[in-house]
Design an enzyme around this catalytic site. Structure first.
Site, PDB file in Angstrom:
ATOM      1  N   HIS A   1       0.847  -1.205   0.000  1.00  0.00           N
ATOM      2  CA  HIS A   1       0.000   0.000   0.000  1.00  0.00           C
ATOM      3  C   HIS A   1       0.882   1.255   0.000  1.00  0.00           C
ATOM      4  O   HIS A   1       1.142   1.849   1.038  1.00  0.00           O
ATOM      5  CB  HIS A   1      -0.933  -0.016   1.214  1.00  0.00           C
ATOM      6  CG  HIS A   1      -2.079   0.930   1.098  1.00  0.00           C
ATOM      7  ND1 HIS A   1      -3.353   0.619   1.508  1.00  0.00           N
ATOM      8  CD2 HIS A   1      -2.159   2.193   0.612  1.00  0.00           C
ATOM      9  CE1 HIS A   1      -4.157   1.638   1.281  1.00  0.00           C
ATOM     10  NE2 HIS A   1      -3.444   2.627   0.748  1.00  0.00           N
TER      11      HIS A   1
ATOM     12  N   ARG B   1       2.497   8.761  -6.280  1.00  0.00           N
ATOM     13  CA  ARG B   1       2.121  10.086  -6.812  1.00  0.00           C
ATOM     14  C   ARG B   1       2.470  10.318  -8.281  1.00  0.00           C
ATOM     15  O   ARG B   1       2.217  11.399  -8.801  1.00  0.00           O
ATOM     16  CB  ARG B   1       2.758  11.217  -5.992  1.00  0.00           C
ATOM     17  CG  ARG B   1       2.399  11.180  -4.513  1.00  0.00           C
ATOM     18  CD  ARG B   1       0.971  11.577  -4.276  1.00  0.00           C
ATOM     19  NE  ARG B   1       0.667  11.676  -2.860  1.00  0.00           N
ATOM     20  CZ  ARG B   1      -0.388  11.097  -2.280  1.00  0.00           C
ATOM     21  NH1 ARG B   1      -1.236  10.388  -2.989  1.00  0.00           N
ATOM     22  NH2 ARG B   1      -0.602  11.251  -0.998  1.00  0.00           N
TER      23      ARG B   1
ATOM     24  N   ASP C   1      -8.658   2.805  -3.952  1.00  0.00           N
ATOM     25  CA  ASP C   1      -8.209   3.374  -2.673  1.00  0.00           C
ATOM     26  C   ASP C   1      -8.291   4.896  -2.643  1.00  0.00           C
ATOM     27  O   ASP C   1      -7.962   5.574  -3.610  1.00  0.00           O
ATOM     28  CB  ASP C   1      -6.770   2.948  -2.366  1.00  0.00           C
ATOM     29  CG  ASP C   1      -6.350   3.430  -0.992  1.00  0.00           C
ATOM     30  OD1 ASP C   1      -7.077   3.171  -0.029  1.00  0.00           O
ATOM     31  OD2 ASP C   1      -5.307   4.101  -0.894  1.00  0.00           O
TER      32      ASP C   1
ATOM     33  N   HIS D   1      -5.947  -0.839   5.503  1.00  0.00           N
ATOM     34  CA  HIS D   1      -5.827   0.000   6.707  1.00  0.00           C
ATOM     35  C   HIS D   1      -6.987  -0.044   7.698  1.00  0.00           C
ATOM     36  O   HIS D   1      -7.692   0.934   7.883  1.00  0.00           O
ATOM     37  CB  HIS D   1      -5.519   1.457   6.344  1.00  0.00           C
ATOM     38  CG  HIS D   1      -6.289   2.038   5.181  1.00  0.00           C
ATOM     39  ND1 HIS D   1      -7.652   2.057   5.126  1.00  0.00           N
ATOM     40  CD2 HIS D   1      -5.865   2.636   4.045  1.00  0.00           C
ATOM     41  CE1 HIS D   1      -8.024   2.645   3.999  1.00  0.00           C
ATOM     42  NE2 HIS D   1      -6.958   2.994   3.326  1.00  0.00           N
TER      43      HIS D   1
ATOM     44  N   ASP E   1       0.713   2.636   3.740  1.00  0.00           N
ATOM     45  CA  ASP E   1      -0.133   3.731   3.249  1.00  0.00           C
ATOM     46  C   ASP E   1       0.704   5.010   3.110  1.00  0.00           C
ATOM     47  O   ASP E   1       0.240   6.116   3.409  1.00  0.00           O
ATOM     48  CB  ASP E   1      -1.350   3.961   4.150  1.00  0.00           C
ATOM     49  CG  ASP E   1      -2.453   4.748   3.431  1.00  0.00           C
ATOM     50  OD1 ASP E   1      -2.268   5.098   2.247  1.00  0.00           O
ATOM     51  OD2 ASP E   1      -3.491   5.022   4.064  1.00  0.00           O
TER      52      ASP E   1
HETATM   53 ZN   LIG Z   1      -7.098   4.180   1.677  1.00  0.00          ZN
END
Ligand SMILES: [Zn+2]
Lengths: 425, 306
Positions: free
Chosen positions: A60, A64, A152, A232, A305
Site C-alpha cells: 500500500h 504520486r 483506494d 488499513h 499507506d
Molecule cells: Zn485508503
C-alpha cells in the site's frame, strides 16, 4: 558477480527459519544457504549481529506519479522504500490520471525499470477513472502486469458494482483491495469522532463509517467467494467483524498501518497536520484491538499507506491540510519498537506480515529466502537506534508525525535481485 | 502571580489563577471606560493587526476599540481584502504582515487550531478571536466578568448553556472557564447538536429545556445558524423555536433572579423574544461593554510589559 552475506541471523517466516547462516547470492538469485560458505572470490557483506530477512513488501504505497511529481516520483519513492528495507512496493492507482489503463501500467513498469531502486508492482483501479461507475478493463490490466485492483482513497459505494467487480476478478485470480469508508457517515470529517474531536471542535469521522462499509464488503466477499483484501483497518469493531468472518470461512485478508497501531487521536490536540490521516487515528482501545488482531492473525499484513505531501500543503490549518503521511522509512522501526519490543508480536510474526503474507495475498513469488529464489534481502540491526529527521528522508515529502522519534531497527543493506540498492553509511 | 504567556489561545489550558488575574486586570480597564477620556497610553507604539477570516463585525469592533483605547496602532485585515483568496496560505499571510513589524495578531478563523498554528510558527503574540467550533477565549472571559459583576462570583452557580453546542466555540470556552471557577454547567440542545462525549468535559446534558432550566442562576443562549436545518441536524427552524426558544414561561422555571446572556448577535424571535432580550434580566449589553474592558486587559497582559 557473487555476493556473500556472512553470519547474519536469517529469519524467514515462510519456513519458520531462525538461525545464523551464510547466504551466497549469484547474479540475481540466491545460490546457496549454509552454516559456513568459503569467502574467497565473493564480494562480502559482514552481517554478524544483524538480522537478514526476505526483502520487505509494502502492498500500500502512494507514489504520486503520474500527476504529483512534486510530492513523490517513482524514483524518489523507491529510494525511500530501499532505505526503509522494502524491496517490493505496490503503488496505489489514485494518481492523476488514475491507473485504469494498460498504457499507464506499462509506463510505471518502464519508469521503475529506468529509475527505480526497488521493484514496483502496480495496482489498477476497480472502476474506470476511479469514478465508481463502470469496471476498469481488468483483464487487460492483468495482462499488463497489475497485481490487484483498488479504488483506494474512495470506497466503491455502489454495491452492485462491487459485487460485479468481485465476481469478475475470480477469473483473474487477483485480489480486490477495499478502502472501507461510508462517506455518508464520515462526511467532511478530519479526525476520529470522539471526546478529542468534541473538545477541539473538529468534525469527526465516526468509527461506524469504516465498520458499515466493511460489513457490506464482508457480505459481498462471502457471497462471491472472491479474494478481498481490506486496507488499513483502524477500529476495534472492524477487527472483531473480520475475526468472526474468518472463523466462518470468508476469504478475506486485512492490513494495518504502523501509525494506526502506534498513535491515537489524542495526538491531534497538537493540531499537527501530520496527525491527519484517513482512516483517522483512533482511540487507545482500538490501538490495543489492532495489536491483538495482529497477534491472532486476524490482521495479515502491515502496510505503510505511504502518502507523500509537500510541507506547504501540510503547513496549513487542520481542516485545509490533506490526509496522509509518509511511512516507508519509518515502518520497520515502528514495527520493532511498538510490536516486537513490547512483546505484542515475535520478530518472526512481525516479519511475516511484511514479507510472505503480502506475497501470498498478491500471489507473487516473493517474500521468502531459499536457494533458487530471487535475491531480495533486507539486512538490519535490531538494536541500533536512529533518529527520524527530515534531512535523512529520501522521500521527496517530509510529512511524518514521527520526526524527532528515536527508532530501533536500522536498515543496513537492502538488496534487490542481488544488487545492493541501499547501504547505510 | 502574573501572566507570562505569549499568546491567548483558549480557556482549556488556562489555570484558575490566570483567569482571575485577567479578570482583576480587566476591572481597572472597566473603570477607564467610565472616565470622560476613555483612553490610556499603555500600548503606545505597539501595532496590533486584526486578522479576520470570517465576518464578525462585533468581535472585530470590540477588539479594535480595545486596541484604540490602549493607544495601539491598529490594522484591520479581513477576507475580502486579503490575498488569501489568491491561494496564499494563512501562514504566508501572517508572515507577510509580520514583515511589516507588528506586535500582535488577533485572529478569527473558521478552522480550529488556526491560531495555534500561527502561535507556533511566528514570534509575536497571537490572540484567538474564535477558531471554528473550538474556542473563543475572550468571549468566555467577558462572560465570566459579567457574571461576577452581577452575581458577585461564579462559584456554586448553576448555569445552563442552551443551543447549538456542537458547533459553538462560545460553549466550549465557557464550559472550561465556568467550571474552573466553580460553576455547575448544563448544556441543552437537541441530540443532533450535542457533540459526542461532551459529558466528559464535566457538564450535564439535557434535551429538554424545561429540565435544564430548573433552579439555574444564569441562562446562556447560543446563536443558532439557520443553515443547520438543511444538513439533517434539525427538521426545521420552526420546530427548533418551538422546542428551544426561551419563553417567559420557561424562564419562570429558573431561579427568580436568574439572568439571561447571549454572545450576540441575537436572532430575535429565534433564541429568545425581543421582550426578553431587551428586558431587565438580560445582560446582553453589559456583555458588550465588558467585552472591551476584558480585551484591553488581555492586550495589556500580552503586550504591555516589554
Ligand atoms: Zn485508503
Amino acid at each position: 558477480m557473487s555476493l556473500l552475506i556472512k553470519k547474519g541471523r536469517l529469519i524467514d517466516p515462510a519456513t519458520n527459519y531462525d538461525a545464523v547462516v551464510d547466504i551466497l547470492v549469484d547474479g540475481e538469485m540466491i545460490k546457496k544457504i549454509a552454516p559456513k560458505i568459503n569467502r574467497s572470490g565473493h564480494e562480502l557483506i559482514d552481517a554478524a549481529n544483524k538480522v537478514v530477512v526476505p526483502g520487505l513488501i509494502d502492498m500500500h504505497t502512494h507514489l504520486r506519479q503520474p500527476g504529483r511529481e512534486d510530492e513523490e516520483t517513482i524514483q524518489s519513492g523507491t529510494r525511500a522504500a530501499a532505505k526503509g528495507g522494502f524491496t517490493t512496493i505496490c503503488c496505489m492507482p489514485n494518481t492523476d490520471p488514475p491507473i485504469d489503463d494498460p498504457s499507464l501500467v506499462e509506463f510505471i513498469y518502464r519508469e521503475a525499470e529506468r529509475r527505480g531502486s526497488v521493484e514496483v508492482l502496480p495496482i489498477a483501479t476497480i472502476s474506470k477513472d476511479r469514478a465508481g461507475k463502470d469496471l476498469s478493463p481488468m483483464g487487460r490490466l492483468k495482462k499488463a502486469g497489475v497485481v490487484a485492483f483498488s479504488d483506494d482513497g474512495d470506497w466503491v459505494a455502489d454495491s452492485h458494482l462491487m459485487r460485479r467487480a468481485l465476481e469478475y476478478v475470480k477469473m483473474l485470480n487477483l485480489p480486490l483491495i477495499s478502502h472501507c469508508e461510508d462517506r455518508g457517515l464520515s462526511q467532511d470529517g478530519v479526525m476520529n469522532e470522539g471526546y478529542t474531536s468534541t473538545i477541539l471542535g473538529l468534525q469527526g469521522m465516526p468509527k461506524e463509517a469504516e465498520e458499515v462499509a466493511l460489513f457490506r464488503d464482508l457480505a459481498l466477499c462471502k457471497m462471491t467467494e472472491s479474494p478481498l483484501h481490506l486496507a488499513h483497518l483502524s477500529t476495534a469493531e472492524s477487527v472483531e467483524l473480520i475475526r468472526k468472518a474468518k472463523v466462518s470461512g470468508v476469504r478475506v485478508t486485512t492490513e494495518v498501518t504502523p501509525h494506526h497501531f502506534t498513535l491515537t487521536d489524542r495526538e491531534v490536540k497538537s493540531f499537527d497536520t501530520n496527525t491527519k490521516v484517513n482512516p483517522p487515528l483512533r482511540g487507545s482501545e482500538d490501538l490495543e484491538a489492532l495489536k491483538e488482531g495482529l497477534k491472532d492473525a486476524t490482521i495479515d499484513v502491515i502496510a505503510t499507506d505511504h502518502a507523500p505531501h509537500l510541507v506547504e500543503e501540510k503547513e496549513k490549518e487542520y481542516n485545509a491540510a490533506p490526509f496522509g503521511i509518509v511511512g516507508l522509512e519509518t515502518a520497520l522501526g515502528l514495527v520493532i519498537k511498538e510490536l516486537v519490543q513490547t512483546g505484542a508480536l515475535t520478530l518472526m510474526e512481525a516479519i511475516a506480515k511484511l514479507t510472505i503474507n503480502p506475497a501470498r495475498i498478491l500471489r507473487i513469488n516473493r517474500g521468502l529466502v531459499k536457494e533458487g529464489a530471487k535475491a531480495n534481502l533486507t539486512i538490519f540491526d535490531l538494536e541500533k537506534k536512529w533518529l527520524v529527521t527530515e534531512e535523512e528522508f529520501f522521500s521527496k515529502s517530509k510529512n511524518s508525525p514521527f520526526l524527532g522519534w528515536e527508532l530501533p531497527g536500522k536498515v543496513e543493506w537492502t538488496i534487490v535481485g542481488g544488487k545492493v540498492v541501499y547501504q547505510d553509511d | 502571580m502574573g501572566f507570562k504567556r505569549k499568546d491567548l489561545l483558549g480557556m482549556e489550558d488556562l489555570s484558575k489563577e490566570e483567569i482571575l488575574f485577567i479578570l482583576k486586570t480587566a476591572e481597572s480597564f472597566r473603570a477607564v471606560l467610565e472616565r470622560p477620556i476613555r483612553k490610556v497610553p499603555t500600548l503606545r507604539g505597539k501595532t496590533v493587526v486584526n486578522l479576520f477570516f470570517e465576518p464578525s463585525t462585533r468581535t472585530r469592533m470590540s477588539f479594535e476599540l480595545a486596541e484604540k483605547r490602549l493607544n495601539a496602532d491598529v490594522l484591520n485585515f479581513s477576507t475580502s481584502d486579503s490575498s488569501v483568496i489568491k491561494g496564499e496560505t494563512l501562514l504566508d499571510t501572517a508572515r507577510n504582515i509580520l514583515a511589516m513589524k507588528v506586535d500582535c495578531l488577533v485572529l478569527r478563523h473558521p478552522s480550529p487550531g488556526a491560531p495555534h498554528l500561527l502561535a507556533k510558527k511566528i514570534p509575536v503574540s497571537v490572540i484567538n478571536a474564535g477558531d471554528g467550533a473550538h474556542e473563543h477565549p475572550t468571549q468566555a472571559l467577558l462572560d465570566l466578568y459579567t457574571i461576577r459583576e452581577k452575581k458577585g462570583g461564579v462559584e456554586g452557580l448553576k448555569i445552563a448553556i442552551i443551543g447549538d453546542i456542537a458547533h459553538s466555540r462560545v460553549a466550549r470556552s465557557n464550559i472550561w472557564a465556568l467550571q474552573k471557577l466553580g460553576a455547575e454547567v448544563r448544556v441543552c440542545a437537541p441530540p443532533t447538536l450535542i457533540p459526542p462525549l461532551v459529558e466528559k468535559m464535566g457538564v450535564r446534558v439535557f434535551y429538554s429545556q424545561e429540565d435544564a432550566l430548573k433552579e439555574v442562576d444564569i441562562i446562556m443562549m447560543l446563536r443558532i445558524q439557520k443553515e443547520r436545518q438543511n444538513t439533517g441536524l434539525l427538521p426545521s427552524l420552526a420546530e427548533y423555536i418551538e422546542l428551544f426558544s426561551l419563553t417567559e414561561e420557561r424562564l419562570s422555571l429558573a431561579k427568580p433572579d436568574a439572568l439571561i446572556m447571549h454572545p450576540g448577535p441575537v436572532n430575535r424571535g429565534v433564541e429568545l423574544p425581543a421582550k426578553l432580550a431587551d428586558g431587565k434580566r438580560s445582560l446582553i449589553l453589559n456583555q458588550v461593554t465588558n467585552g472591551v474592558a476584558v480585551r484591553m486587559a488581555v492586550l495589556y497582559l500580552l503586550l504591555g510589559k516589554s
